[in-house]
Write a protein that holds these residues in place. Structure first.
Motif, PDB file in Angstrom:
ATOM      1  N   ALA A   1      50.964  39.777  36.602  1.00  0.00           N
ATOM      2  CA  ALA A   1      49.806  38.809  36.304  1.00  0.00           C
ATOM      3  C   ALA A   1      48.807  39.458  36.962  1.00  0.00           C
ATOM      4  O   ALA A   1      48.576  40.299  37.659  1.00  0.00           O
ATOM      5  CB  ALA A   1      50.293  37.640  37.279  1.00  0.00           C
ATOM      6  N   TYR A   2      47.708  39.012  36.203  1.00  0.00           N
ATOM      7  CA  TYR A   2      46.164  39.221  36.286  1.00  0.00           C
ATOM      8  C   TYR A   2      45.170  38.314  36.386  1.00  0.00           C
ATOM      9  O   TYR A   2      45.256  37.163  35.583  1.00  0.00           O
ATOM     10  CB  TYR A   2      45.790  40.235  35.142  1.00  0.00           C
ATOM     11  N   ASP A   3      44.362  38.273  37.325  1.00  0.00           N
ATOM     12  CA  ASP A   3      43.498  37.056  37.308  1.00  0.00           C
ATOM     13  C   ASP A   3      41.829  37.908  37.723  1.00  0.00           C
ATOM     14  O   ASP A   3      41.991  38.869  38.521  1.00  0.00           O
ATOM     15  CB  ASP A   3      43.953  36.367  38.501  1.00  0.00           C
ATOM     16  N   SER A   4      40.926  37.444  37.120  1.00  0.00           N
ATOM     17  CA  SER A   4      39.781  37.638  37.336  1.00  0.00           C
ATOM     18  C   SER A   4      38.431  36.783  36.806  1.00  0.00           C
ATOM     19  O   SER A   4      38.640  36.168  35.930  1.00  0.00           O
ATOM     20  CB  SER A   4      39.363  39.298  36.631  1.00  0.00           C
ATOM     21  N   GLU A   5      37.546  36.834  37.557  1.00  0.00           N
ATOM     22  CA  GLU A   5      36.258  36.044  37.030  1.00  0.00           C
ATOM     23  C   GLU A   5      35.274  37.052  36.493  1.00  0.00           C
ATOM     24  O   GLU A   5      34.184  36.610  36.129  1.00  0.00           O
ATOM     25  CB  GLU A   5      35.760  35.321  38.538  1.00  0.00           C
ATOM     26  N   LYS A   6      35.362  38.158  36.656  1.00  0.00           N
ATOM     27  CA  LYS A   6      34.616  39.157  36.423  1.00  0.00           C
ATOM     28  C   LYS A   6      34.764  39.860  35.036  1.00  0.00           C
ATOM     29  O   LYS A   6      33.760  40.473  34.582  1.00  0.00           O
ATOM     30  CB  LYS A   6      34.428  40.436  37.439  1.00  0.00           C
ATOM     31  N   LEU A   7      35.804  39.532  34.495  1.00  0.00           N
ATOM     32  CA  LEU A   7      36.203  40.652  33.326  1.00  0.00           C
ATOM     33  C   LEU A   7      35.422  39.939  31.963  1.00  0.00           C
ATOM     34  O   LEU A   7      34.812  40.529  31.388  1.00  0.00           O
ATOM     35  CB  LEU A   7      37.840  40.281  32.935  1.00  0.00           C
TER      36      LEU A   7
ATOM     37  N   TYR B   1      37.560  38.166  45.112  1.00  0.00           N
ATOM     38  CA  TYR B   1      37.905  39.616  44.515  1.00  0.00           C
ATOM     39  C   TYR B   1      37.327  39.550  43.241  1.00  0.00           C
ATOM     40  O   TYR B   1      36.915  38.369  42.732  1.00  0.00           O
ATOM     41  CB  TYR B   1      39.497  39.878  44.479  1.00  0.00           C
ATOM     42  N   ASP B   2      37.091  41.169  42.665  1.00  0.00           N
ATOM     43  CA  ASP B   2      36.653  41.073  41.258  1.00  0.00           C
ATOM     44  C   ASP B   2      37.858  40.948  40.443  1.00  0.00           C
ATOM     45  O   ASP B   2      37.832  40.478  39.370  1.00  0.00           O
ATOM     46  CB  ASP B   2      35.872  42.126  41.091  1.00  0.00           C
ATOM     47  N   HIS B   3      38.840  41.599  40.802  1.00  0.00           N
ATOM     48  CA  HIS B   3      40.180  41.962  39.966  1.00  0.00           C
ATOM     49  C   HIS B   3      41.237  41.738  40.812  1.00  0.00           C
ATOM     50  O   HIS B   3      41.460  42.317  41.875  1.00  0.00           O
ATOM     51  CB  HIS B   3      40.295  43.059  39.114  1.00  0.00           C
ATOM     52  N   LYS B   4      42.487  41.066  40.136  1.00  0.00           N
ATOM     53  CA  LYS B   4      43.567  40.763  41.111  1.00  0.00           C
ATOM     54  C   LYS B   4      44.899  41.082  40.094  1.00  0.00           C
ATOM     55  O   LYS B   4      44.921  40.589  39.184  1.00  0.00           O
ATOM     56  CB  LYS B   4      43.964  39.253  41.635  1.00  0.00           C
TER      57      LYS B   4
ATOM     58  N   PRO C   1      32.389  37.444  31.877  1.00  0.00           N
ATOM     59  CA  PRO C   1      31.283  36.843  32.750  1.00  0.00           C
ATOM     60  C   PRO C   1      31.055  35.286  32.166  1.00  0.00           C
ATOM     61  O   PRO C   1      31.265  34.907  31.265  1.00  0.00           O
ATOM     62  CB  PRO C   1      29.885  37.491  32.456  1.00  0.00           C
ATOM     63  N   GLY C   2      31.191  34.622  33.371  1.00  0.00           N
ATOM     64  CA  GLY C   2      31.288  33.003  33.073  1.00  0.00           C
ATOM     65  C   GLY C   2      32.524  32.363  33.065  1.00  0.00           C
ATOM     66  O   GLY C   2      32.666  31.090  32.896  1.00  0.00           O
ATOM     67  N   LEU C   3      33.650  32.947  32.771  1.00  0.00           N
ATOM     68  CA  LEU C   3      34.928  32.711  32.598  1.00  0.00           C
ATOM     69  C   LEU C   3      35.864  32.914  33.308  1.00  0.00           C
ATOM     70  O   LEU C   3      35.632  34.425  33.972  1.00  0.00           O
ATOM     71  CB  LEU C   3      35.485  32.747  31.290  1.00  0.00           C
ATOM     72  N   ARG C   4      36.828  32.485  34.006  1.00  0.00           N
ATOM     73  CA  ARG C   4      38.054  32.798  34.870  1.00  0.00           C
ATOM     74  C   ARG C   4      39.233  33.369  33.800  1.00  0.00           C
ATOM     75  O   ARG C   4      39.497  32.401  32.941  1.00  0.00           O
ATOM     76  CB  ARG C   4      38.507  31.847  35.874  1.00  0.00           C
ATOM     77  N   PHE C   5      39.709  34.545  33.774  1.00  0.00           N
ATOM     78  CA  PHE C   5      40.548  35.098  32.821  1.00  0.00           C
ATOM     79  C   PHE C   5      41.980  35.257  33.849  1.00  0.00           C
ATOM     80  O   PHE C   5      41.904  35.903  34.686  1.00  0.00           O
ATOM     81  CB  PHE C   5      40.141  36.216  32.194  1.00  0.00           C
ATOM     82  N   THR C   6      43.093  34.494  33.362  1.00  0.00           N
ATOM     83  CA  THR C   6      44.359  34.625  33.963  1.00  0.00           C
ATOM     84  C   THR C   6      45.358  34.859  32.600  1.00  0.00           C
ATOM     85  O   THR C   6      45.357  34.085  31.883  1.00  0.00           O
ATOM     86  CB  THR C   6      44.736  33.441  34.784  1.00  0.00           C
ATOM     87  N   THR C   7      46.235  35.784  33.089  1.00  0.00           N
ATOM     88  CA  THR C   7      47.468  36.446  32.230  1.00  0.00           C
ATOM     89  C   THR C   7      48.607  36.667  32.921  1.00  0.00           C
ATOM     90  O   THR C   7      48.496  37.028  34.232  1.00  0.00           O
ATOM     91  CB  THR C   7      46.912  37.262  31.191  1.00  0.00           C
TER      92      THR C   7
END
Length: 141
Positions: A89-95, A68-71, A97-103
């Protein structure tokens, strides 16, 4: 007879799993929402009612499913004895580029937690001191 029923049940389960695995998985695009109602009960909180939901965005094309692009994850609820909670909670590899962002963020309110005192010794609960001068409920031990 029990053995025959067990063998039959295992055979049906394996046949179902095999049939589902052989089906071509339909690729998704766009948004996907999976809401679920929640109900629980504890003696401290009473009856707890709420809802949770997973929200996925797979992108405009079908090339990256099942990724997925965003969860987004939402979980909210309230209890009959006054407690409320909220979780996001939020999770994305596309927000980025090159990093996985989770909060994530959480909000909790409780009128009173059980207090076991120092080293687990039960503290006396003073019922006549449960309300303060303005009539507001305050757990006092």
């Amino acid at each position: 007879m029990k053995r025959v029923k067990l063998i039959l049940a295992v055979t049906v389960v394996l046949a179902t799993v095999t049939a589902n695995a052989q089906e071509k998985e339909k690729k998704k695009s766009g948004w996907s929402v999976m809401p679920i109602p929640t109900v629980s009960y504890t003696s401290d909180n009473g009856l707890m009612l709420g809802a949770l939901a997973d929200v996925y965005y797979y992108g405009p094309d079908r090339c990256n499913f099942p990724k997925y692009d965003h969860k987004f994850y939402f979980d909210f609820g309230w209890a009959t004895k006054g407690s409320k909670y909220g979780y996001f909670a939020y999770d994305s590899e596309k927000l980025i580029p090159g990093l996985r962002f989770t909060t994530s963020a959480q909000y909790l309110t409780h009128d009173s937690f059980p207090f076991m005192g120092v080293n687990g010794w039960a503290a006396p609960y003073l019922e006549d001191m449960y309300h303060d001068a303005e009539g507001k409920m305050t757990g006092f031990y």
